[in-house]
Design an enzyme around this catalytic site. Structure first.
Site, PDB file in Angstrom:
ATOM      1  N   HIS A  40      49.454 -36.956 145.129  1.00 38.44           N
ATOM      2  CA  HIS A  40      48.828 -35.731 145.366  1.00 38.44           C
ATOM      3  C   HIS A  40      49.630 -34.798 146.188  1.00 38.44           C
ATOM      4  O   HIS A  40      49.006 -33.516 146.788  1.00 38.44           O
ATOM      5  CB  HIS A  40      47.487 -35.986 146.110  1.00 38.44           C
TER       6      HIS A  40
ATOM      7  N   ASP B 123      52.146 -33.157 144.775  1.00 37.66           N
ATOM      8  CA  ASP B 123      52.743 -32.345 143.861  1.00 37.66           C
ATOM      9  C   ASP B 123      52.149 -30.575 143.886  1.00 37.66           C
ATOM     10  O   ASP B 123      52.765 -29.655 144.190  1.00 37.66           O
ATOM     11  CB  ASP B 123      52.975 -32.614 142.309  1.00 37.66           C
TER      12      ASP B 123
ATOM     13  N   GLY C  68      43.771 -43.588 130.239  1.00 41.47           N
ATOM     14  CA  GLY C  68      42.950 -43.678 131.606  1.00 41.47           C
ATOM     15  C   GLY C  68      43.181 -44.710 132.571  1.00 41.47           C
ATOM     16  O   GLY C  68      42.394 -44.972 133.192  1.00 41.47           O
TER      17      GLY C  68
ATOM     18  N   LEU D 227      48.545 -43.622 134.243  1.00 45.17           N
ATOM     19  CA  LEU D 227      49.973 -43.733 133.772  1.00 45.17           C
ATOM     20  C   LEU D 227      50.269 -42.522 132.766  1.00 45.17           C
ATOM     21  O   LEU D 227      51.242 -42.489 132.192  1.00 45.17           O
ATOM     22  CB  LEU D 227      50.072 -45.088 132.932  1.00 45.17           C
ATOM     23  N   SER D 228      49.256 -41.476 132.935  1.00 44.16           N
ATOM     24  CA  SER D 228      49.971 -40.188 132.332  1.00 44.16           C
ATOM     25  C   SER D 228      50.035 -40.153 130.788  1.00 44.16           C
ATOM     26  O   SER D 228      50.877 -39.684 130.253  1.00 44.16           O
ATOM     27  CB  SER D 228      51.477 -39.499 132.764  1.00 44.16           C
TER      28      SER D 228
ATOM     29  N   SER E 134      47.808 -38.369 129.200  1.00 45.25           N
ATOM     30  CA  SER E 134      47.723 -37.037 128.870  1.00 45.25           C
ATOM     31  C   SER E 134      49.133 -36.345 128.753  1.00 45.25           C
ATOM     32  O   SER E 134      49.221 -35.720 127.795  1.00 45.25           O
ATOM     33  CB  SER E 134      46.924 -36.540 129.308  1.00 45.25           C
TER      34      SER E 134
ATOM     35  N   GLU F 114      47.334 -28.458 130.167  1.00 46.63           N
ATOM     36  CA  GLU F 114      46.430 -29.156 130.959  1.00 46.63           C
ATOM     37  C   GLU F 114      45.585 -28.661 131.855  1.00 46.63           C
ATOM     38  O   GLU F 114      44.259 -29.000 131.782  1.00 46.63           O
ATOM     39  CB  GLU F 114      47.178 -30.485 131.508  1.00 46.63           C
TER      40      GLU F 114
ATOM     41  N   ASP G  26      53.867 -35.255 136.273  1.00 52.42           N
ATOM     42  CA  ASP G  26      53.760 -36.157 134.860  1.00 52.42           C
ATOM     43  C   ASP G  26      54.458 -35.523 133.809  1.00 52.42           C
ATOM     44  O   ASP G  26      55.197 -36.175 133.346  1.00 52.42           O
ATOM     45  CB  ASP G  26      52.206 -36.463 134.646  1.00 52.42           C
TER      46      ASP G  26
ATOM     47  N   TYR H  13      39.426 -35.258 141.787  1.00 56.02           N
ATOM     48  CA  TYR H  13      40.653 -34.883 141.877  1.00 56.02           C
ATOM     49  C   TYR H  13      40.685 -33.284 142.441  1.00 56.02           C
ATOM     50  O   TYR H  13      41.227 -32.974 143.290  1.00 56.02           O
ATOM     51  CB  TYR H  13      41.304 -35.036 140.623  1.00 56.02           C
TER      52      TYR H  13
END
Ligand code: GLA
Length: 393
Positions: free
Chosen positions: A44, A46, A131, A134-135, A137, A172, A184, A238
């Site tokens: 958290h 970034d 989900g 591990l990115s 998306s 995103e 990511d 988040y």
């Protein structure tokens, strides 16, 4: 011992080419792949203009693509039943929902940044657990971005990759609705095999530096445990953490928590906001400490940084969960030199640096601890740091 397999890139690309030809009546013009990631440390940080130290996974998302002349966009996935259909002129925030928004959002954001993206047929398939923190998306976004480059004949050099990362981040946050920080997508597009990637989000260009890990020399393996507790970055937790960090920076009168000192946090009246800020400020220091310790081969110092990071996320940032806590403590009891939860939190995965000859025992211990606690079975990945997104074949 069964680990989640990354799959062979050439074989996976062939599977996708065959499925694409069946779905869209012709072979794809290009196939691209983009890796998921696991973060070694710097959680958290970034979106607080801090430091992060992720590695790219050998597990990746593959995107097959062909251009069309009529502006139609069709997006399908071997993992999803419903394909999405629209037109390239009508893509944007609010126009696409669900998983397809990550792919369609990239087409929109690349157009917005000046690429002449045509209508396309897209089919995706991947081996990044969904989900799991591990990115998956970002891997989807970056695979689509690289495939567009292939279709347009644009050479994905470092400058282009930086632009693509910015477009994927926009996709995103603005189209998929997840206000994430950029780690990511940056690592998926810029990682080097065998290294972690130090990213400094205070630099205007998000400057990146390869950091050698030296796991082989130390006889250590990087074990990732997916607790199977599903996390979703579009859920409120988040965004709430991000809002708390912004509130802390505003109360301290600094542009971001990167500019805040640990001592200054005493000036924050709200106890929750103070704890959130303390996690960020101490976590940024732990990333620098880890980079220094890696250069010195000081695994005890790395173990301490991992331990402190986990406690900070559990108690100050409050993003862990019982399954993550158990995976971490059990890995350490089984001989890991360091372990911590990784990624956005609220479920997802933990990492552990485990002596190679103790990996099997650590996996067995974690599985047994989950059974004893009445938790669902986790799954494990054994990770060699991989390289960045590219065209396949
Ligand atoms: C998610 C986000 C990243 C980052 C991490 C937490 O992975 O996508 O931008 O904020 O959580 O470190």
């Amino acid at each position: 011992m069964a680990f989640v397999a990354p799959g062979d890139p050439l074989e996976l690309a062939d599977v996708l080419r065959t499925a694409f030809a069946e779905a869209y009546d012709g072979p794809p013009a290009v196939v691209a792949r983009a890796p998921g990631r696991v973060n070694l440390i710097g959680e958290h940080t970034d979106y607080n203009r801090g430091l992060v130290l992720p590695v790219a996974l050998p597990h990746a998302t593959y995107a097959a693509m062909s251009p069309r002349t009529d502006g139609v966009v069709r997006i399908g996935s071997l993992e999803e039943e419903q394909p999405w259909t629209g037109t390239v002129d009508a893509l944007g925030p609010g126009d696409v929902e669900g998983w397809a928004a990550y792919a369609a959002g990239v087409l929109w954001a690349m157009r917005a940044s000046g690429y002449d993206v045509p209508g396309v047929d897209v089919l995706v398939h991947g081996t990044v657990p969904l989900g799991a923190g591990l990115s998956s998306s970002a891997a989807l976004e970056c695979s689509v971005a690289l495939a567009v480059c292939g279709v347009l004949g644009v050479e994905p050099d470092a400058a282009v990759r930086g632009r693509l990362a910015a477009a994927c981040i926009r996709a995103e946050s603005e189209v998929a609705g997840a206000p994430t920080g950029g780690m990511d997508q940056t690592v998926s597009l810029l990682a080097s095999a065998g290294s972690a990637l130090l990213i400094d989000f205070d630099a205007s260009d998000h400057s990146t530096t390869d950091v050698a890990l030296g796991l082989d020399r130390a006889d250590l393996a990087l074990l990732v445990t997916d607790t199977r507790v599903k996390h979703a970055l579009v859920d409120g937790g988040y965004a709430a953490r991000r809002a708390d960090c912004e509130a802390a920076a505003a109360a301290l009168g600094v542009p971001s928590l990167r500019q805040a000192s640990l001592e200054s946090l005493a000036g924050l009246d709200d106890e929750r906001i103070r704890r959130r800020a303390r996690h960020i400020v101490t976590e940024i220091t732990r990333v620098s400490d880890t980079v220094e310790a890696l250069a010195a081969g000081d695994w005890a110092a790395i173990g301490k940084a991992f331990r402190d990071s986990h406690v900070s996320m559990r108690d100050d940032f409050e993003i862990s969960c019982p399954e993550l806590d158990l995976a971490v403590t059990t890995a350490v009891e089984a001989g890991a030199v360091g372990a911590r939860m990784t990624g956005g939190g609220f479920g997802g995965s933990s990492i552990a640096l485990v002596p190679v000859d103790r990996v099997e025992a650590a996996v067995r211990a974690i599985d047994a601890a989950f059974v004893a606690a009445g938790f669902g079975a986790p799954q494990h990945l054994r990770v060699e740091p991989a390289g960045s997104a590219d065209l396949v074949g």
